[in-house]
Design a protein around this motif. Structure first.
Motif, PDB file in Angstrom:
ATOM      1  N   THR A   1       0.831  -1.201   0.000  1.00  0.00           N
ATOM      2  CA  THR A   1       0.000   0.000   0.000  1.00  0.00           C
ATOM      3  C   THR A   1       0.866   1.252   0.000  1.00  0.00           C
ATOM      4  O   THR A   1       0.591   2.219  -0.720  1.00  0.00           O
ATOM      5  N   GLU A   2       1.931   1.226   0.796  1.00  0.00           N
ATOM      6  CA  GLU A   2       2.851   2.369   0.819  1.00  0.00           C
ATOM      7  C   GLU A   2       3.494   2.597  -0.546  1.00  0.00           C
ATOM      8  O   GLU A   2       3.617   3.735  -1.008  1.00  0.00           O
ATOM      9  N   VAL A   3       3.916   1.514  -1.191  1.00  0.00           N
ATOM     10  CA  VAL A   3       4.562   1.635  -2.501  1.00  0.00           C
ATOM     11  C   VAL A   3       3.603   2.256  -3.513  1.00  0.00           C
ATOM     12  O   VAL A   3       3.957   3.195  -4.241  1.00  0.00           O
ATOM     13  N   LEU A   4       2.381   1.758  -3.553  1.00  0.00           N
ATOM     14  CA  LEU A   4       1.406   2.275  -4.513  1.00  0.00           C
ATOM     15  C   LEU A   4       1.048   3.729  -4.210  1.00  0.00           C
ATOM     16  O   LEU A   4       0.826   4.527  -5.122  1.00  0.00           O
ATOM     17  N   ASP A   5       1.007   4.073  -2.934  1.00  0.00           N
ATOM     18  CA  ASP A   5       0.704   5.460  -2.579  1.00  0.00           C
ATOM     19  C   ASP A   5       1.832   6.390  -3.012  1.00  0.00           C
ATOM     20  O   ASP A   5       1.583   7.484  -3.524  1.00  0.00           O
ATOM     21  N   ARG A   6       3.074   5.952  -2.831  1.00  0.00           N
ATOM     22  CA  ARG A   6       4.203   6.784  -3.261  1.00  0.00           C
ATOM     23  C   ARG A   6       4.189   7.001  -4.771  1.00  0.00           C
ATOM     24  O   ARG A   6       4.672   8.022  -5.263  1.00  0.00           O
ATOM     25  N   ARG A   7       3.614   6.045  -5.490  1.00  0.00           N
ATOM     26  CA  ARG A   7       3.530   6.164  -6.947  1.00  0.00           C
ATOM     27  C   ARG A   7       2.208   6.787  -7.388  1.00  0.00           C
ATOM     28  O   ARG A   7       1.816   6.683  -8.551  1.00  0.00           O
ATOM     29  N   ALA A   8       1.508   7.423  -6.435  1.00  0.00           N
ATOM     30  CA  ALA A   8       0.285   8.188  -6.705  1.00  0.00           C
ATOM     31  C   ALA A   8      -0.837   7.331  -7.276  1.00  0.00           C
ATOM     32  O   ALA A   8      -1.647   7.803  -8.075  1.00  0.00           O
ATOM     33  N   ALA A   9      -0.917   6.059  -6.848  1.00  0.00           N
ATOM     34  CA  ALA A   9      -1.958   5.177  -7.371  1.00  0.00           C
ATOM     35  C   ALA A   9      -3.193   5.118  -6.475  1.00  0.00           C
ATOM     36  O   ALA A   9      -4.268   4.740  -6.937  1.00  0.00           O
ATOM     37  N   LEU A  10      -3.067   5.501  -5.201  1.00  0.00           N
ATOM     38  CA  LEU A  10      -4.164   5.276  -4.260  1.00  0.00           C
ATOM     39  C   LEU A  10      -4.843   6.547  -3.763  1.00  0.00           C
ATOM     40  O   LEU A  10      -5.964   6.488  -3.281  1.00  0.00           O
ATOM     41  N   ASP A  11      -4.175   7.683  -3.810  1.00  0.00           N
ATOM     42  CA  ASP A  11      -4.757   8.947  -3.350  1.00  0.00           C
ATOM     43  C   ASP A  11      -5.176   8.868  -1.882  1.00  0.00           C
ATOM     44  O   ASP A  11      -6.308   9.178  -1.514  1.00  0.00           O
ATOM     45  N   LEU A  12      -4.251   8.445  -1.025  1.00  0.00           N
ATOM     46  CA  LEU A  12      -4.536   8.393   0.402  1.00  0.00           C
ATOM     47  C   LEU A  12      -4.531   9.793   0.999  1.00  0.00           C
ATOM     48  O   LEU A  12      -3.801  10.675   0.546  1.00  0.00           O
ATOM     49  N   THR A  13      -5.333   9.983   2.046  1.00  0.00           N
ATOM     50  CA  THR A  13      -5.268  11.228   2.800  1.00  0.00           C
ATOM     51  C   THR A  13      -4.035  11.185   3.702  1.00  0.00           C
ATOM     52  O   THR A  13      -3.425  10.128   3.901  1.00  0.00           O
ATOM     53  N   ASP A  14      -3.690  12.329   4.282  1.00  0.00           N
ATOM     54  CA  ASP A  14      -2.527  12.369   5.173  1.00  0.00           C
ATOM     55  C   ASP A  14      -2.707  11.428   6.359  1.00  0.00           C
ATOM     56  O   ASP A  14      -1.774  10.716   6.754  1.00  0.00           O
ATOM     57  N   ARG A  15      -3.898  11.412   6.943  1.00  0.00           N
ATOM     58  CA  ARG A  15      -4.148  10.549   8.098  1.00  0.00           C
ATOM     59  C   ARG A  15      -4.084   9.069   7.700  1.00  0.00           C
ATOM     60  O   ARG A  15      -3.547   8.234   8.433  1.00  0.00           O
ATOM     61  N   GLN A  16      -4.648   8.732   6.554  1.00  0.00           N
ATOM     62  CA  GLN A  16      -4.573   7.349   6.079  1.00  0.00           C
ATOM     63  C   GLN A  16      -3.123   6.950   5.845  1.00  0.00           C
ATOM     64  O   GLN A  16      -2.695   5.853   6.213  1.00  0.00           O
TER      65      GLN A  16
ATOM     66  N   HIS B   1      -2.727  12.354  17.722  1.00  0.00           N
ATOM     67  CA  HIS B   1      -3.693  13.081  18.558  1.00  0.00           C
ATOM     68  C   HIS B   1      -5.134  12.744  18.166  1.00  0.00           C
ATOM     69  O   HIS B   1      -5.995  13.627  18.056  1.00  0.00           O
ATOM     70  N   ILE B   2      -5.373  11.446  17.956  1.00  0.00           N
ATOM     71  CA  ILE B   2      -6.710  10.957  17.652  1.00  0.00           C
ATOM     72  C   ILE B   2      -6.962   9.720  18.508  1.00  0.00           C
ATOM     73  O   ILE B   2      -6.059   9.224  19.185  1.00  0.00           O
ATOM     74  N   THR B   3      -8.196   9.225  18.501  1.00  0.00           N
ATOM     75  CA  THR B   3      -8.502   8.014  19.257  1.00  0.00           C
ATOM     76  C   THR B   3      -8.080   6.778  18.459  1.00  0.00           C
ATOM     77  O   THR B   3      -7.878   6.842  17.240  1.00  0.00           O
ATOM     78  N   GLU B   4      -7.968   5.650  19.162  1.00  0.00           N
ATOM     79  CA  GLU B   4      -7.607   4.409  18.478  1.00  0.00           C
ATOM     80  C   GLU B   4      -8.668   4.013  17.453  1.00  0.00           C
ATOM     81  O   GLU B   4      -8.339   3.509  16.374  1.00  0.00           O
ATOM     82  N   SER B   5      -9.939   4.235  17.782  1.00  0.00           N
ATOM     83  CA  SER B   5     -11.003   3.861  16.844  1.00  0.00           C
ATOM     84  C   SER B   5     -10.919   4.688  15.565  1.00  0.00           C
ATOM     85  O   SER B   5     -11.141   4.172  14.461  1.00  0.00           O
ATOM     86  N   VAL B   6     -10.569   5.965  15.694  1.00  0.00           N
ATOM     87  CA  VAL B   6     -10.425   6.810  14.505  1.00  0.00           C
ATOM     88  C   VAL B   6      -9.209   6.366  13.692  1.00  0.00           C
ATOM     89  O   VAL B   6      -9.243   6.335  12.457  1.00  0.00           O
ATOM     90  N   ALA B   7      -8.130   5.989  14.374  1.00  0.00           N
ATOM     91  CA  ALA B   7      -6.946   5.489  13.668  1.00  0.00           C
ATOM     92  C   ALA B   7      -7.293   4.238  12.870  1.00  0.00           C
ATOM     93  O   ALA B   7      -6.875   4.083  11.713  1.00  0.00           O
ATOM     94  N   ARG B   8      -8.073   3.346  13.474  1.00  0.00           N
ATOM     95  CA  ARG B   8      -8.490   2.133  12.774  1.00  0.00           C
ATOM     96  C   ARG B   8      -9.366   2.463  11.561  1.00  0.00           C
ATOM     97  O   ARG B   8      -9.286   1.796  10.524  1.00  0.00           O
TER      98      ARG B   8
END
Length: 220
Positions: A140-155, A176-183
């Motif tokens: 997922t990280e690799v594809l995001d670095r290659r602009a394939a996934l359009d993740l938000t900053d938090r994602q 600075h978020i809750t665990e449920s929001v991180a999930r």
């Protein structure tokens, strides 16, 4: 209104290992194993209603021969029936698992994982989430670095944290978020990965990963 999944997911286990079939429900007490089969064909012949089919990626026939339906064809047959599929496997190669998501699998759990992690993965698949392993988090990280996934900053931040083995508590505290929001951010990123794999052509995926035409994915 979306139906609320049962508290205890109903699971069908498809695995050619007799010990796995007999012991899975005992070891994973938080799941309701309603049926178990050695082959996908057995299940398709009498498909018990369930919330998740837990599928071994490689199924062997009598005498160790390769069964007629396994891997991606098995995933497609089960999803065509309307079943959510969670792989239960020793396979860890990212591209192999990516192909399984491309074919319709909702999640991956490893046989080496502790029972509580497998149970959590199955519950999340029953709820409609996409569940991936650490190797797919790295993909997922690799594809995001290659602009394939359009993740938000938090994602992107939650994926990076999980790829490096950080706990949900640690990730949530640093953002600075809750665990449920991180999930939730992480689950959204995993869904974007599966949607990309299912919607893109083989050539698009190869290009995004920086590999040559038909090196891995072929025309499937």
């Amino acid at each position: 209104m979306t139906a609320v999944p049962p508290v205890v997911p109903r699971v069908v286990v498809v695995d050619d290992n007799t010990v796995v079939r007999r012991a899975f429900g005992v070891v994973h007490e938080g799941l309701d194993v309603v049926a178990s089969h050695a082959t996908v064909e057995e299940y398709l012949a009498a498909p018990a209603p369930c919330d998740v089919v837990l599928l071994d990626l490689r199924l062997r026939g009598a005498g160790g021969a390769v069964g007629p339906m396994q891997g991606r064809p098995a995933i497609r047959a089960l999803t065509d029936l309307g079943r959510r599929v969670c792989l239960y496997t020793d396979e860890s190669r990212p591209l192999v698992l990516a192909l399984c998501l491309r074919s319709g699998a909702h999640g991956v759990a490893h046989k080496s994982d502790p029972p509580e992690l497998v149970t959590e993965a199955v519950r999340r698949v029953a709820q409609g989430d996409v569940v991936v392993t650490p190797s797919l988090v790295e993909l997922t990280e690799v594809l995001d670095r290659r602009a394939a996934l359009d993740l938000t900053d938090r994602q992107r931040d939650t994926v990076a944290g999980r790829a490096r083995g950080r706990s949900w508590r640690d990730i949530a505290r640093s953002l600075h978020i809750t665990e449920s929001v991180a999930r939730e951010h992480y689950s959204a990123a995993c869904t974007k990965l599966r949607d990309f794999l299912q919607g893109a052509s083989a050539a698009d995926i190869e290009r995004a990963l920086g590999i040559g035409p038909d090196d891995v994915l072929g025309a499937g």
